[in-house]
Design a protein around this motif. Structure first.
Motif, PDB file in Angstrom:
ATOM      1  N   THR A  24     -48.948 -13.322 -37.433  1.00  0.00           N
ATOM      2  CA  THR A  24     -48.625 -11.535 -37.946  1.00  0.00           C
ATOM      3  C   THR A  24     -48.369 -10.653 -37.044  1.00  0.00           C
ATOM      4  O   THR A  24     -46.995 -11.485 -36.175  1.00  0.00           O
ATOM      5  N   PRO A  25     -47.737  -9.852 -37.822  1.00  0.00           N
ATOM      6  CA  PRO A  25     -46.676  -8.785 -37.486  1.00  0.00           C
ATOM      7  C   PRO A  25     -46.351  -7.935 -35.686  1.00  0.00           C
ATOM      8  O   PRO A  25     -46.380  -7.633 -35.252  1.00  0.00           O
ATOM      9  N   ALA A  28     -44.177  -8.906 -33.131  1.00  0.00           N
ATOM     10  CA  ALA A  28     -43.181  -7.812 -33.661  1.00  0.00           C
ATOM     11  C   ALA A  28     -42.985  -6.220 -33.144  1.00  0.00           C
ATOM     12  O   ALA A  28     -42.660  -5.391 -32.214  1.00  0.00           O
ATOM     13  N   SER A  37     -37.014  -5.229 -29.468  1.00  0.00           N
ATOM     14  CA  SER A  37     -37.089  -5.801 -30.865  1.00  0.00           C
ATOM     15  C   SER A  37     -36.093  -7.161 -30.743  1.00  0.00           C
ATOM     16  O   SER A  37     -36.323  -7.480 -31.638  1.00  0.00           O
ATOM     17  N   THR A  40     -37.221 -10.633 -30.611  1.00  0.00           N
ATOM     18  CA  THR A  40     -38.492 -11.306 -31.999  1.00  0.00           C
ATOM     19  C   THR A  40     -37.642 -12.295 -32.927  1.00  0.00           C
ATOM     20  O   THR A  40     -38.559 -13.085 -32.996  1.00  0.00           O
TER      21      THR A  40
END
Length: 81
Positions: A24-25, A28, A37, A40
């Motif tokens: 899942t994000p 991120a 970021s 990632t």
């Protein structure tokens, strides 16, 4: 660990947490909030091996618990040793 359930609980919680970050994000978004970021792209190189280690640890904990339950013999108080 004295309590076999502790190892099982810790490994299951860790596996679920790493799986959430992997598929899942969540990670991120957290990296974006903190300003990391750019990292990632590299998270799969770390998270997938860590997920494999925690899945292995969970399997080990389950086997250890089953083995202990199979060897259990009741004593005079009826409490597991």
């Amino acid at each position: 660990m004295k309590d076999r359930k502790t190892l099982l609980r810790a490994s299951v919680i860790s596996t679920v947490l790493v799986a959430l970050c992997c598929f899942t994000p969540i990670l991120a978004v957290m990296f974006g909030v903190v300003g990391l970021s750019a990292l990632t792209d590299y998270r799969d190189y770390v998270l997938l091996p860590v997920l494999a280690v925690f899945i292995g640890l969970t399997i080990y904990a389950i086997q250890r618990k089953r083995q202990a339950d199979a060897c259990w013999t009741p004593n005079s108080t009826g409490v597991k040793k």
